[in-house]
Motif scaffolding. Structure first.
Motif, PDB file in Angstrom:
ATOM      1  N   TRP A 113      -4.377  38.986 -81.705  1.00 37.96           N
ATOM      2  CA  TRP A 113      -3.725  37.687 -81.581  1.00 37.96           C
ATOM      3  C   TRP A 113      -2.207  37.795 -81.701  1.00 37.96           C
ATOM      4  O   TRP A 113      -1.480  36.922 -81.220  1.00 37.96           O
ATOM      5  CB  TRP A 113      -4.283  36.701 -82.611  1.00 37.96           C
ATOM      6  N   GLU A 114      -1.742  38.855 -82.299  1.00 31.88           N
ATOM      7  CA  GLU A 114      -0.291  39.059 -82.353  1.00 31.88           C
ATOM      8  C   GLU A 114       0.242  39.411 -80.967  1.00 31.88           C
ATOM      9  O   GLU A 114       1.337  38.981 -80.573  1.00 31.88           O
ATOM     10  CB  GLU A 114       0.053  40.157 -83.370  1.00 31.88           C
ATOM     11  N   GLY A 115      -0.517  40.197 -80.227  1.00 35.43           N
ATOM     12  CA  GLY A 115      -0.130  40.506 -78.852  1.00 35.43           C
ATOM     13  C   GLY A 115      -0.171  39.264 -77.972  1.00 35.43           C
ATOM     14  O   GLY A 115       0.702  39.039 -77.133  1.00 35.43           O
ATOM     15  N   ILE A 116      -1.217  38.447 -78.173  1.00 33.48           N
ATOM     16  CA  ILE A 116      -1.339  37.195 -77.417  1.00 33.48           C
ATOM     17  C   ILE A 116      -0.174  36.270 -77.752  1.00 33.48           C
ATOM     18  O   ILE A 116       0.410  35.632 -76.863  1.00 33.48           O
ATOM     19  CB  ILE A 116      -2.687  36.525 -77.732  1.00 33.48           C
ATOM     20  N   LEU A 117       0.170  36.207 -79.021  1.00 33.13           N
ATOM     21  CA  LEU A 117       1.295  35.371 -79.457  1.00 33.13           C
ATOM     22  C   LEU A 117       2.587  35.807 -78.775  1.00 33.13           C
ATOM     23  O   LEU A 117       3.377  34.963 -78.315  1.00 33.13           O
ATOM     24  CB  LEU A 117       1.444  35.468 -80.979  1.00 33.13           C
TER      25      LEU A 117
ATOM     26  N   ARG B  80      -1.959  39.229 -69.018  1.00 33.63           N
ATOM     27  CA  ARG B  80      -1.983  40.043 -70.238  1.00 33.63           C
ATOM     28  C   ARG B  80      -2.731  39.331 -71.355  1.00 33.63           C
ATOM     29  O   ARG B  80      -3.457  39.958 -72.130  1.00 33.63           O
ATOM     30  CB  ARG B  80      -0.550  40.363 -70.674  1.00 33.63           C
ATOM     31  N   VAL B  81      -2.551  38.022 -71.459  1.00 33.11           N
ATOM     32  CA  VAL B  81      -3.275  37.246 -72.460  1.00 33.11           C
ATOM     33  C   VAL B  81      -4.776  37.405 -72.258  1.00 33.11           C
ATOM     34  O   VAL B  81      -5.538  37.646 -73.210  1.00 33.11           O
ATOM     35  CB  VAL B  81      -2.885  35.751 -72.391  1.00 33.11           C
ATOM     36  N   ALA B  82      -5.201  37.283 -71.010  1.00 35.29           N
ATOM     37  CA  ALA B  82      -6.626  37.407 -70.692  1.00 35.29           C
ATOM     38  C   ALA B  82      -7.146  38.801 -71.024  1.00 35.29           C
ATOM     39  O   ALA B  82      -8.254  38.959 -71.561  1.00 35.29           O
ATOM     40  CB  ALA B  82      -6.860  37.094 -69.214  1.00 35.29           C
ATOM     41  N   ASP B  83      -6.338  39.829 -70.719  1.00 39.15           N
ATOM     42  CA  ASP B  83      -6.753  41.211 -70.993  1.00 39.15           C
ATOM     43  C   ASP B  83      -6.860  41.475 -72.488  1.00 39.15           C
ATOM     44  O   ASP B  83      -7.813  42.104 -72.956  1.00 39.15           O
ATOM     45  CB  ASP B  83      -5.758  42.193 -70.364  1.00 39.15           C
ATOM     46  N   ILE B  84      -5.876  40.995 -73.238  1.00 39.98           N
ATOM     47  CA  ILE B  84      -5.851  41.244 -74.675  1.00 39.98           C
ATOM     48  C   ILE B  84      -7.030  40.566 -75.366  1.00 39.98           C
ATOM     49  O   ILE B  84      -7.618  41.116 -76.308  1.00 39.98           O
ATOM     50  CB  ILE B  84      -4.521  40.760 -75.291  1.00 39.98           C
ATOM     51  N   LYS B  85      -7.394  39.397 -74.906  1.00 40.19           N
ATOM     52  CA  LYS B  85      -8.522  38.670 -75.501  1.00 40.19           C
ATOM     53  C   LYS B  85      -9.829  39.453 -75.392  1.00 40.19           C
ATOM     54  O   LYS B  85     -10.728  39.270 -76.213  1.00 40.19           O
ATOM     55  CB  LYS B  85      -8.689  37.305 -74.841  1.00 40.19           C
ATOM     56  N   LEU B  86      -9.923  40.328 -74.412  1.00 37.50           N
ATOM     57  CA  LEU B  86     -11.142  41.092 -74.198  1.00 37.50           C
ATOM     58  C   LEU B  86     -11.222  42.353 -75.055  1.00 37.50           C
ATOM     59  O   LEU B  86     -12.259  43.008 -75.085  1.00 37.50           O
ATOM     60  CB  LEU B  86     -11.260  41.481 -72.720  1.00 37.50           C
ATOM     61  N   THR B  87     -10.124  42.683 -75.733  1.00 40.72           N
ATOM     62  CA  THR B  87     -10.110  43.915 -76.534  1.00 40.72           C
ATOM     63  C   THR B  87     -10.754  43.697 -77.904  1.00 40.72           C
ATOM     64  O   THR B  87     -10.980  42.562 -78.334  1.00 40.72           O
ATOM     65  CB  THR B  87      -8.654  44.412 -76.737  1.00 40.72           C
ATOM     66  N   ASP B  88     -11.012  44.818 -78.592  1.00 42.48           N
ATOM     67  CA  ASP B  88     -11.582  44.779 -79.940  1.00 42.48           C
ATOM     68  C   ASP B  88     -10.508  44.958 -81.015  1.00 42.48           C
ATOM     69  O   ASP B  88     -10.838  45.153 -82.190  1.00 42.48           O
ATOM     70  CB  ASP B  88     -12.639  45.886 -80.101  1.00 42.48           C
ATOM     71  N   ASP B  89      -9.263  44.901 -80.616  1.00 48.10           N
ATOM     72  CA  ASP B  89      -8.157  45.078 -81.558  1.00 48.10           C
ATOM     73  C   ASP B  89      -8.188  43.972 -82.617  1.00 48.10           C
ATOM     74  O   ASP B  89      -8.198  42.783 -82.289  1.00 48.10           O
ATOM     75  CB  ASP B  89      -6.824  45.044 -80.805  1.00 48.10           C
ATOM     76  N   VAL B  90      -8.195  44.375 -83.899  1.00 46.54           N
ATOM     77  CA  VAL B  90      -8.246  43.408 -84.998  1.00 46.54           C
ATOM     78  C   VAL B  90      -7.044  42.466 -84.949  1.00 46.54           C
ATOM     79  O   VAL B  90      -7.160  41.273 -85.276  1.00 46.54           O
ATOM     80  CB  VAL B  90      -8.285  44.148 -86.359  1.00 46.54           C
ATOM     81  N   PHE B  91      -5.917  43.002 -84.546  1.00 48.62           N
ATOM     82  CA  PHE B  91      -4.685  42.222 -84.548  1.00 48.62           C
ATOM     83  C   PHE B  91      -4.264  41.782 -83.133  1.00 48.62           C
ATOM     84  O   PHE B  91      -3.083  41.629 -82.840  1.00 48.62           O
ATOM     85  CB  PHE B  91      -3.553  43.036 -85.187  1.00 48.62           C
TER      86      PHE B  91
END
Length: 379
Positions: free
Chosen positions: A84-88, A71-82
């Motif tokens: 890093w909160e999901g990664i956290l 999930r961390v890897a997937d989220i890093k590829l998105t354009d979501d401004v926030f």
């Protein structure tokens, strides 16, 4: 004995035992890997020798770790401004799993080296705070109330994520004052040809409510005196005026009724049978009921700075003071206990006009505060 008495506690006990005996295997099969890990850990704490729980823990932890990292890897590829909160959140979930395993010695046999991502978590907090800070800064530049309000929440979130992040606290203050809706509250006017009444109680209650409301909103209320000495530009004017009110309207109702009471024993016969002798008592009971009614109608208005009415409402309030007493002529044996209580009372004096005025404003106050909260919740 009623067996139903024990059904609910027994069912609860059985359920508790089944849950405590669960190894987490079902959660594992359903793909809820985190739950499987925590369930297995709890099972091993109560019974360290459960092989199924160890097996579930080992598999569940491995699957959970891989899923969170994916999930961390997937989220890093998105354009979501926030993003890093999901990664956290993912890193924190991984660290929580590791801590739970580390707090259970027997669990370390199933997962000897649970992984923690401390540095990555710290970096994610920083980047998440930075994203909030940057977004808030952009919103604040728009000089719009709603954008400033959202900017405030961004700076507040940045502070929560990474305390003392840059000048987020100062920027939060700037955003708050930009987002602030400033309202002048005109005092309530009371005009009476009959009484010299004070609205101080009502006015003080309103100001107290508004001060408390300010602390949880982006609205600030000012008195006209404060507005005159302030350098700010005001947005609205809130006015409160009694269109009409009456204090102490008195009405006395008189009711006369014939009352009687049968079967009153007054003695016994003089013969050998000694039979009881009864009589009937009669009389006239006069009941007086006095009501003193006070009521008023408050005109509530909010206007913009140009005098255009934004909202308006009439708020009624009524207070009724009651008193009762009575007189009686006749045989007092006809009276019941309630009648006697009534006769022991004397006509009372109603509260002073000032007190009556305060009483009928109380229901108006409740309507007014509800309206203010409802109206300004949109701001």
């Amino acid at each position: 004995m009623n067996s139903n008495i024990f059904k609910v506690p027994l069912i609860g006990l059985i359920t508790s035992i089944l849950v405590s005996c669960s190894s987490g295997k079902k959660a594992l099969q359903n793909g809820d890997y985190d739950k499987a890990v925590y369930t297995a850990i709890n099972r091993l704490k109560s019974n360290p020798n459960k092989a199924k729980a160890k097996e579930t823990l080992a598999k569940g932890y491995d699957y959970a770790l891989k899923r969170h990292l994916a999930r961390v890897a997937d989220i890093k590829l998105t354009d979501d401004v926030f993003k890093w909160e999901g990664i956290l959140n993912e890193y924190q979930s991984i660290n929580s799993l590791a801590n739970a395993v580390g707090d259970c010695p027997v669990c370390m046999e199933a997962v000897p080296e649970p992984q923690k991502f401390i540095a990555e978590t710290s970096d994610a907090k920083y980047y998440a705070a930075e994203a909030r800070y940057n977004n808030g800064s952009k919103l604040l530049l728009k000089k719009d109330r709603l954008d400033a309000k959202n900017a405030y929440f961004d700076f507040e979130k940045a502070e929560q994520l990474y305390p003392d992040f840059k000048d987020a606290q100062s920027m939060m203050d700037s955003a708050y004052y930009t987002a602030l809706l400033r309202v002048v509250v005109e005092p309530v006017q009371v005009n009476s040809r009959l009484y010299k009444l004070s609205n101080q109680y009502f006015q003080d209650k309103i100001y107290e409510f508004m001060q408390n409301y300010e602390r949880k909103s982006f609205v600030k209320f000012y008195t006209p005196q404060e507005a005159q000495t302030s350098k700010f530009r005001f947005d609205q004017v809130l006015s409160l005026n009694f269109d009409d009110f009456i204090v102490g309207q008195t009405y006395v109702k008189e009711r006369i009724e014939d009352i009687k009471r049968d079967s009153i024993k007054i003695g016994v016969t003089k013969d050998s049978a000694k039979r009881p002798v009864y009589t009937t008592a009669r009389g006239k009971l006069t009941t007086f009921e006095k009501t003193v009614t006070s009521s008023g109608l408050l005109d509530f208005q909010i206007k913009d700075i140009n005098g255009k009415i934004i909202t308006r409402e009439k708020m009624p309030g009524t207070f009724v003071w009651k008193d009762s007493w009575g007189t009686f002529k006749g045989d007092e044996r006809a009276l019941n206990d309630n009648d006697k209580i009534l006769l022991n009372r004397r006509e009372g004096y109603p509260p002073a006009p000032q007190d009556l005025f305060i009483e009928f404003t109380k229901p108006i106050y409740d309507q007014l505060t509800y309206k203010i909260k409802s109206f300004y919740s949109r701001y």
